[in-house]
Design a protein around this motif. Structure first.
Motif, PDB file in Angstrom:
ATOM      1  N   ARG A 179       0.838  -1.315  -0.071  1.00 10.65           N
ATOM      2  CA  ARG A 179      -0.039   0.044   0.147  1.00 10.65           C
ATOM      3  C   ARG A 179       0.851   1.295  -0.091  1.00 10.65           C
ATOM      4  N   VAL A 180       1.853   1.332   0.883  1.00 13.39           N
ATOM      5  CA  VAL A 180       2.855   2.299   1.039  1.00 13.39           C
ATOM      6  C   VAL A 180       4.149   2.484  -0.002  1.00 13.39           C
ATOM      7  N   GLN A 181       4.703   1.209  -0.311  1.00 16.03           N
ATOM      8  CA  GLN A 181       5.672   1.208  -1.187  1.00 16.03           C
ATOM      9  C   GLN A 181       5.547   0.016  -2.160  1.00 16.03           C
ATOM     10  N   PRO A 182       4.714   0.071  -3.189  1.00  9.86           N
ATOM     11  CA  PRO A 182       4.202  -0.744  -4.211  1.00  9.86           C
ATOM     12  C   PRO A 182       5.506  -1.204  -4.986  1.00  9.86           C
ATOM     13  N   GLU A 183       6.415  -0.070  -5.238  1.00 10.67           N
ATOM     14  CA  GLU A 183       7.749  -0.491  -6.061  1.00 10.67           C
ATOM     15  C   GLU A 183       8.398  -1.477  -5.354  1.00 10.67           C
ATOM     16  N   LEU A 184       8.382  -2.191  -3.945  1.00 10.61           N
ATOM     17  CA  LEU A 184       9.303  -2.981  -3.762  1.00 10.61           C
ATOM     18  C   LEU A 184       8.502  -4.633  -3.761  1.00 10.61           C
ATOM     19  N   TRP A 185       7.322  -4.635  -4.300  1.00  5.93           N
ATOM     20  CA  TRP A 185       6.524  -5.766  -4.435  1.00  5.93           C
ATOM     21  C   TRP A 185       6.507  -5.974  -5.973  1.00  5.93           C
ATOM     22  N   ASN A 188      -0.995 -10.390  -0.555  1.00  5.43           N
ATOM     23  CA  ASN A 188      -1.634  -9.320  -1.580  1.00  5.43           C
ATOM     24  C   ASN A 188      -1.717 -10.198  -3.077  1.00  5.43           C
ATOM     25  N   GLY A 189      -2.553 -10.078  -3.715  1.00  8.36           N
ATOM     26  CA  GLY A 189      -2.580 -10.909  -4.942  1.00  8.36           C
ATOM     27  C   GLY A 189      -1.702 -10.481  -5.864  1.00  8.36           C
ATOM     28  N   ASN A 190      -1.358  -9.253  -5.982  1.00  6.85           N
ATOM     29  CA  ASN A 190      -0.420  -8.389  -6.990  1.00  6.85           C
ATOM     30  C   ASN A 190       1.074  -9.194  -6.508  1.00  6.85           C
ATOM     31  N   ALA A 191       1.294  -9.115  -5.433  1.00  6.82           N
ATOM     32  CA  ALA A 191       2.696  -9.473  -4.817  1.00  6.82           C
ATOM     33  C   ALA A 191       2.703 -10.909  -5.199  1.00  6.82           C
ATOM     34  N   ARG A 192       1.648 -11.931  -5.114  1.00  4.46           N
ATOM     35  CA  ARG A 192       1.668 -13.174  -5.242  1.00  4.46           C
ATOM     36  C   ARG A 192       1.819 -13.591  -6.839  1.00  4.46           C
ATOM     37  N   ARG A 193       1.317 -12.935  -7.655  1.00  6.84           N
ATOM     38  CA  ARG A 193       1.366 -12.985  -9.108  1.00  6.84           C
ATOM     39  C   ARG A 193       2.653 -12.618  -9.538  1.00  6.84           C
ATOM     40  N   ALA A 194       3.383 -11.544  -9.050  1.00  8.25           N
ATOM     41  CA  ALA A 194       4.911 -11.209  -9.272  1.00  8.25           C
ATOM     42  C   ALA A 194       5.817 -12.179  -8.971  1.00  8.25           C
ATOM     43  N   PRO A 208      -0.392 -14.829  10.909  1.00  8.55           N
ATOM     44  CA  PRO A 208      -0.209 -14.504  12.412  1.00  8.55           C
ATOM     45  C   PRO A 208      -1.677 -13.685  12.840  1.00  8.55           C
ATOM     46  N   PRO A 209      -1.792 -13.666  14.037  1.00  8.15           N
ATOM     47  CA  PRO A 209      -2.889 -12.891  14.729  1.00  8.15           C
ATOM     48  C   PRO A 209      -3.105 -11.565  13.777  1.00  8.15           C
ATOM     49  N   GLY A 210      -4.355 -11.475  13.422  1.00  9.87           N
ATOM     50  CA  GLY A 210      -4.839  -9.959  12.801  1.00  9.87           C
ATOM     51  C   GLY A 210      -4.647 -10.278  11.210  1.00  9.87           C
ATOM     52  N   LYS A 211      -4.270 -11.401  10.741  1.00  8.52           N
ATOM     53  CA  LYS A 211      -3.782 -11.577   9.176  1.00  8.52           C
ATOM     54  C   LYS A 211      -4.120 -12.923   8.923  1.00  8.52           C
ATOM     55  N   LYS A 212      -5.181 -12.902   8.152  1.00  2.82           N
ATOM     56  CA  LYS A 212      -5.782 -14.219   7.563  1.00  2.82           C
ATOM     57  C   LYS A 212      -4.784 -15.167   6.826  1.00  2.82           C
ATOM     58  N   GLU A 213      -3.957 -14.469   6.041  1.00  2.15           N
ATOM     59  CA  GLU A 213      -2.958 -15.341   5.133  1.00  2.15           C
ATOM     60  C   GLU A 213      -1.524 -14.700   5.106  1.00  2.15           C
TER      61      GLU A 213
END
Length: 222
Positions: A160-166, A190-196, A210-215
């Motif tokens: 969300r804040v640094q898309p250039e790193l993903w 994130n789906g975009n990161a997974r596809r990359a 972990p807690p607070g995060k589904k996947e």
């Protein structure tokens, strides 16, 4: 950017960047997240499937040093040695590091934790007989390793804040840096990161987060 101390859900601190509304670790628990993502699904996963007595790890985003410190603690009670490389473009100040409460919560050596941050950049340092550290001050886009690492902890700020790193470019550098069958783990799902990751050749698994995060994601070089 201004960073302020934030107590997370498990009582451990992280640093919050108000300008981005982003923090260095999960607000649901900094230590809990690191143990789940990087130690359990990264280090434990890789060591259970391999017999190497020395594990080469690269961390993308050395940050507070929490992941490195937890890995050091695991090395001290294990039957393997770890060669750890932490990459960080914008190091934290010692005054910020000294406010973190990881050592008290983990009942571990504050001297060692501070030593991780005191290591001279670009120099390899033996922290103990089982843990060796090199810190590299550079952008992630400047990484040009080839088949050097068994494991990558990908702990960059969120897409969300640094898309250039993903991007595919960054994950190609990660893929190239890993040895055959090497593994990358990250808190992100994130789906975009997974596809990359998949586009550059990784086999990618979605895992419980972990807690607070589904996947979260784990990627293997194939």
């Amino acid at each position: 950017m201004k960073r302020t101390l934030l107590k997370t859900g498990d009582g451990s601190y992280t640093l919050h960047i108000a300008e981005w509304d982003e923090q260095y670790h999960s607000k649901h628990g900094a230590i809990t997240e690191a143990l789940h993502v990087f130690i359990k699904e990264g280090l434990y996963h890789w060591s259970a499937k391999n017999t190497a007595t020395e594990i080469f790890i690269m961390e993308i985003g050395f940050g507070t040093g929490l992941n490195a410190f937890l890995t050091y603690l695991e090395a001290e009670k294990s039957n393997f040695k770890i060669d750890y490389t932490g990459v960080e473009a914008y190091p934290l100040s010692l005054s910020e590091i000294e406010k973190l409460n990881y050592t008290s919560l983990l009942n571990a050596s504050k001297e060692i934790f501070l030593q991780l941050h005191d290591v001279t950049w670009e120099e390899k340092k033996n922290i103990s007989e089982k843990f060796r550290l090199t810190k590299q001050k550079k952008l992630f886009s400047e990484i040009n390793s080839e088949n050097n690492f068994h494991l990558i902890y990908f702990d960059a700020f969120g897409i969300r804040v640094q898309p250039e790193l993903w991007t595919e470019e960054i994950f190609q550098r990660m893929y190239n840096s890993l040895k055959p069958n090497g593994v990358l783990v990250t808190y992100a799902a994130n789906g975009n990161a997974r596809r990359a990751m998949q586009a550059v050749g990784f086999f990618v698994e979605r895992l419980p987060g972990p807690p607070g995060k589904k996947e979260m994601l784990r990627a293997t070089k194939i």
